[in-house]
Design an enzyme around this catalytic site. Structure first.
Site: not given
Length: 209
Positions: A74, A86, A103, A107
């Site tokens: 991030r 998410a 999602e 993911e």
């Protein structure tokens, strides 16, 4: 005191009215706005905040009570964080359970035979209106290899792990998991499991407004 809530509710009808709004920035995920707001007593104050498209998250729990977590970079915090699968509510016409299923597939390469509602979360209400709805996914199965999503950018290096739910809760309380949605979702899942899943709700429950 018992009467205080009612008086406060009445006062709010006359306070917190938006008198003006200025768009400062508009992007694909969020915009930044400034609003002049009437405060209790009549004063005007300017409040800046992020207007967000909203998101969904998934606590995916397998038959061994292991939760699926992703380890993802991030950029704002300059490091990898432990997170739930998410993503944004950015597909026109897609309902929230379908977004959660998408999602999870994109993911974590998983499908779910059962999805319930765990918890709703305002991630940072002091500066954003973002609301994330977190679902509980069970009866997991792999997405066929040929149908798997091709991840790009940060997601290309996303790592998928399965961690015991109790161990994940320990990581939350030890400060090893700090993502707000993951913290809320994992604690809600642990509480729900301990209560025999009586706390989970139908996915049709309206989103708080």
């Amino acid at each position: 005191m018992p009467g205080g809530g009612a008086a406060g509710a009445g006062d709010e009808r006359h306070a917190y009215q938006v008198r003006s709004q200025t768009d400062r920035f508009t992007g694909p995920v969020f915009s930044v706005v400034s609003e002049e707001v009437t405060m209790p007593g009549g004063n005007l104050a300017v409040r800046d905040y992020l207007r967000h498209v909203g998101a969904v998250g998934v606590v995916a729990l397998d038959d061994e009570e292991r939760v699926v977590l992703v380890h993802q970079y991030r950029h704002p915090v300059r490091r990898r964080l432990w997170e739930l699968p998410a993503g944004l509510i950015d597909v026109v016409g897609e309902d929230l359970p379908a977004a959660a299923a998408r999602e999870l597939a994109e993911e974590a390469d998983l499908t779910a035979g059962r999805i319930d509602l765990l918890v709703d979360l305002h991630t940072s209400p002091g500066c954003s209106n973002e609301l994330i709805r977190i679902f509980l996914a069970r009866d997991l199965a792999p997405v066929p290899a040929r149908q798997r999503h091709q991840r790009r950018d940060e997601e290309a290096e996303l790592q998928v792990h399965r961690i015991g739910l109790d161990e994940a809760v320990r990581m939350v309380l030890a400060g090893e998991i700090t993502n707000a949605a993951a913290v809320a979702g994992l604690l809600a899942a642990a509480r729900g499991r301990d209560a025999g899943w009586r706390s989970v709700r139908p996915v049709t429950v309206p989103v708080p407004r």
